[in-house]
Design an enzyme around this catalytic site. Structure first.
Site, PDB file in Angstrom:
ATOM      1  N   LYS A 124       0.794  -1.026  -0.113  1.00 10.57           N
ATOM      2  CA  LYS A 124      -0.195   0.055  -0.142  1.00 10.57           C
ATOM      3  C   LYS A 124       0.663   1.585  -0.132  1.00 10.57           C
ATOM      4  CE  LYS A 124      -4.436   0.769  -0.190  1.00 10.57           C
ATOM      5  NZ  LYS A 124      -5.656  -0.209  -0.618  1.00 10.57           N
ATOM      6  N   ASP A 164      -6.382   4.124  -5.114  1.00  6.80           N
ATOM      7  CA  ASP A 164      -7.083   3.582  -3.977  1.00  6.80           C
ATOM      8  C   ASP A 164      -7.826   5.665  -3.596  1.00  6.80           C
ATOM      9  OD1 ASP A 164      -7.588   1.750  -1.361  1.00  6.80           O
ATOM     10  OD2 ASP A 164      -7.120   4.057  -0.425  1.00  6.80           O
TER      11      ASP A 164
HETATM   12  P1  NAD Z   1     -12.787   7.141  -4.079  1.00  3.30           P
HETATM   13  O1  NAD Z   1     -11.897   8.596  -3.220  1.00  3.30           O
HETATM   14  O2  NAD Z   1     -13.063   7.293  -5.367  1.00  3.30           O
HETATM   15  O3  NAD Z   1     -13.712   7.539  -2.918  1.00  3.30           O
HETATM   16  C1  NAD Z   1     -14.108   7.875  -1.649  1.00  3.30           C
HETATM   17  C2  NAD Z   1     -15.857   8.658  -1.238  1.00  3.30           C
HETATM   18  O4  NAD Z   1     -16.113   8.841  -0.042  1.00  3.30           O
HETATM   19  C3  NAD Z   1     -16.457   9.658  -1.824  1.00  3.30           C
HETATM   20  O5  NAD Z   1     -17.772   9.977  -2.111  1.00  3.30           O
HETATM   21  C4  NAD Z   1     -15.601  10.811  -1.084  1.00  3.30           C
HETATM   22  O6  NAD Z   1     -16.985  12.121  -1.286  1.00  3.30           O
HETATM   23  C5  NAD Z   1     -16.104   9.736   0.465  1.00  3.30           C
HETATM   24  N1  NAD Z   1     -15.591  10.333   1.803  1.00  3.30           N
HETATM   25  C6  NAD Z   1     -14.082  10.570   1.749  1.00  3.30           C
HETATM   26  N2  NAD Z   1     -14.160  10.837   3.094  1.00  3.30           N
HETATM   27  C7  NAD Z   1     -14.718  10.627   3.981  1.00  3.30           C
HETATM   28  C8  NAD Z   1     -15.417  10.754   4.959  1.00  3.30           C
HETATM   29  N3  NAD Z   1     -14.511  11.447   6.115  1.00  3.30           N
HETATM   30  N4  NAD Z   1     -16.318  10.631   5.447  1.00  3.30           N
HETATM   31  C9  NAD Z   1     -17.447  10.744   5.371  1.00  3.30           C
HETATM   32  N5  NAD Z   1     -16.956   9.692   2.980  1.00  3.30           N
HETATM   33  C10 NAD Z   1     -15.734  10.388   2.648  1.00  3.30           C
HETATM   34  O7  NAD Z   1     -12.208   6.472  -2.824  1.00  3.30           O
HETATM   35  P2  NAD Z   1     -12.557   4.133  -3.354  1.00  3.30           P
HETATM   36  O8  NAD Z   1     -11.363   4.176  -4.279  1.00  3.30           O
HETATM   37  O9  NAD Z   1     -14.059   4.285  -3.466  1.00  3.30           O
HETATM   38  O10 NAD Z   1     -11.934   3.387  -1.836  1.00  3.30           O
HETATM   39  C11 NAD Z   1     -13.397   3.950  -0.670  1.00  3.30           C
HETATM   40  C12 NAD Z   1     -13.030   2.288  -0.307  1.00  3.30           C
HETATM   41  O11 NAD Z   1     -12.675   1.290  -0.522  1.00  3.30           O
HETATM   42  C13 NAD Z   1     -11.824   2.857   0.448  1.00  3.30           C
HETATM   43  O12 NAD Z   1     -11.538   2.852   1.869  1.00  3.30           O
HETATM   44  C14 NAD Z   1     -10.448   2.136  -0.296  1.00  3.30           C
HETATM   45  O13 NAD Z   1      -9.301   1.652   0.606  1.00  3.30           O
HETATM   46  C15 NAD Z   1     -11.634   1.044  -1.157  1.00  3.30           C
HETATM   47  N6  NAD Z   1     -11.004   0.049  -1.554  1.00  3.30           N
HETATM   48  C16 NAD Z   1     -11.598   0.696  -3.264  1.00  3.30           C
HETATM   49  C17 NAD Z   1     -11.095  -0.404  -4.354  1.00  3.30           C
HETATM   50  C18 NAD Z   1     -11.105   0.279  -5.590  1.00  3.30           C
HETATM   51  O14 NAD Z   1     -11.007  -0.055  -6.080  1.00  3.30           O
HETATM   52  N7  NAD Z   1     -10.642   1.907  -5.939  1.00  3.30           N
HETATM   53  C19 NAD Z   1     -10.761  -0.898  -4.111  1.00  3.30           C
HETATM   54  C20 NAD Z   1     -10.445  -2.018  -2.796  1.00  3.30           C
HETATM   55  C21 NAD Z   1     -10.819  -0.944  -1.796  1.00  3.30           C
END
Ligand code: NAD
Length: 434
Positions: A124, A164
């Protein structure tokens, strides 16, 4: 007579890794220790797995658009396990990133890759900053400089970043370009989650959200729910949340609430997901969306829904709010959204927890497909990608569920048993160098 070397080496000091001290790292290690004990895992192997193999902290200057404004930023790349192939894991840009958080997430990536059978160890990375405050030019400068800072660590055979929290396809394209400029030729396989025009896989963008929803029928069957009658609330409407909402909607579930950092929108009759995504594309945030009630972001957790999908940030389901959650199933889209204490409380109330290391593994699975396609220079159709993703996700769920039944444990413990077992076997057969 030679010296006898048969004595078992017992570690004098347990590897605790003070370097990684942070609440999230303690949660990840706490979970690991609990399951390691249950499995009777060899102490020496447990000690090695408790701490990452390599971790790097960098600091570098970042010039804002306002030329005279220069800020020192901190960035991290942690490789938890290099035993079984290259390491793999996302890069996050977020205001609270630290070494402990990145180390915890790298460890979760190891279990995740192992659970779905990918030939990777976990990694990561991240930069501590708020990407929402940056212009596009600033985002590009930070990305390229951070990539340069870690360039000796990454590569298609060593460590492969992906998007991420706070990063996206464009950020991956800039990382790929920076790496390629450095080595003198194009290397698409150095990152995944790139735009398809640059060697990205079709259906990678949707993979994590879609993968989560592929598991809904199996999870619903355990709780004797019809997924088509299920109501769903999704915390976070970024990459993961948005495509989970679209996939849920397509399979007939009723998505009644979603939220982002600006708050939550709720319509008990079901939200119009397409209108909602168009709104966010134009306005960036859910704030002001006309066709729903508006709530505080955290109120979403307490809505009377069947399925809750945390898909934003870590540590949002805690002892102080777990008892007010009404959902019967929680599909963890975000990494580490639930604390150990809250997990215990929810399981005591028979809420079915489908853990992050299983539920959100669709992202790294299609990242693996992307890497395979880039290395082979032979690209698959969307149908092939989606069919293989479905097969891997549903098989992983069945395997984990079978372990849960045979060992009489919950799905999180079963998933960890599956993930840790394979990694521990690999470590033992490789032996210790020299
Ligand atoms: P992203 O940045 O595309 O979206 C994040 C979302 O969460 C946005 O809608 C944002 O407004 C909201 N957000 C951010 N901070 C916040 C807070 N403090 N309180 C409430 N809402 C908040 O990110 P993503 O890629 O969708 O990732 C989201 C989660 O999923 C993370 O934990 C990431 O590690 C996990 N994840 C992502 C992937 C991937 O393929 N992108 C894969 C596995 C896990």
């Amino acid at each position: 007579m030679g010296v006898r070397m048969t004595k078992t080496l017992t570690p004098v000091v347990k590897a605790v890794g003070h370097e990684f001290d942070s609440p999230m790292y303690h949660e990840a290690v706490g979970q690991f220790d609990r399951v390691a004990r249950l499995m009777g895992l060899d102490d020496n192997v447990a000690d090695r797995l408790r701490v990452p193999q390599k971790s790097t902290t960098v600091s570098f200057p970042f010039r804002h658009d306002n030329y005279s404004e220069v800020e020192t930023l901190f960035g991290y790349r942690v490789q938890h396990l290099t035993t079984m192939g290259p390491t793999k894991g996302g890069i996050r840009f977020a205001p609270d990133v630290d070494l402990g958080e990145v180390a915890a997430l790298a460890m979760l990536m190891t279990w995740k890759c192992s659970i779905v059978g990918l030939p990777f160890g976990g990694a990561k990375g991240g930069v501590r900053l708020d990407p929402m405050q940056l212009s596009r030019a600033e985002l590009q400068r930070v990305t390229r400089r951070f990539t340069m800072e870690i360039i000796h660590l990454i590569g298609p055979d060593t460590d492969i970043p992906a998007p991420d929290l706070g990063t996206n396809e464009q950020v991956m394209a800039w990382m790929m370009d920076t790496y390629s400029q450095h080595v003198g030729h194009s290397v698409p396989a150095v990152v995944t989650g790139k735009p398809p025009s640059l060697g990205g896989s079709v259906a990678r963008r949707e993979a994590t959200g879609r993968g989560i929803m592929f598991l809904l029928p199996q999870a619903a069957a355990i709780r004797e729910l019809d997924p088509k009658d299920a109501t769903v609330a999704i915390h976070g409407f970024g990459n993961v949340g948005r495509y989970a909402a679209i996939a849920g909607n397509q399979m007939g579930a009723r998505v009644v609430a979603v939220s982002d950092i600006s708050g939550a929108v709720y319509n008990p009759d079901g939200l119009k997901i397409e209108t909602l995504t168009n709104w966010v594309d134009e306005n960036r945030f859910l704030e002001g969306y006309p066709d729903a009630d508006h709530l505080d972001g955290d109120e979403l957790f307490f809505l009377p829904v069947d399925v809750l999908v945390p898909a934003a940030v870590q540590n949002v389901i805690r002892a102080d709010n777990a008892d007010n959650i009404q959902a019967k199933i929680i599909l963890e889209g975000a990494n580490a959204p639930t604390t150990i204490e809250a997990d215990d409380m929810l399981r005591a109330r028979e809420v079915l927890m489908v853990p992050d290391i299983l539920a959100n593994a669709g992202g790294v699975t299609v990242s693996y497909f992307e890497w395979v396609q880039d290395v082979q220079k032979y690209f698959w159709t969307e149908n092939e990608v989606v069919a293989r993703l479905r097969e891997i996700m549903t098989r992983a769920f069945s395997d984990v569920h079978n372990i849960a039944l045979s060992e009489n444990v919950d799905l999180r413990t079963a998933a960890l048993i599956k993930g840790i077992r394979k990694v521990a076997d690999a470590k033992l057969v490789r032996g210790i160098f020299p």
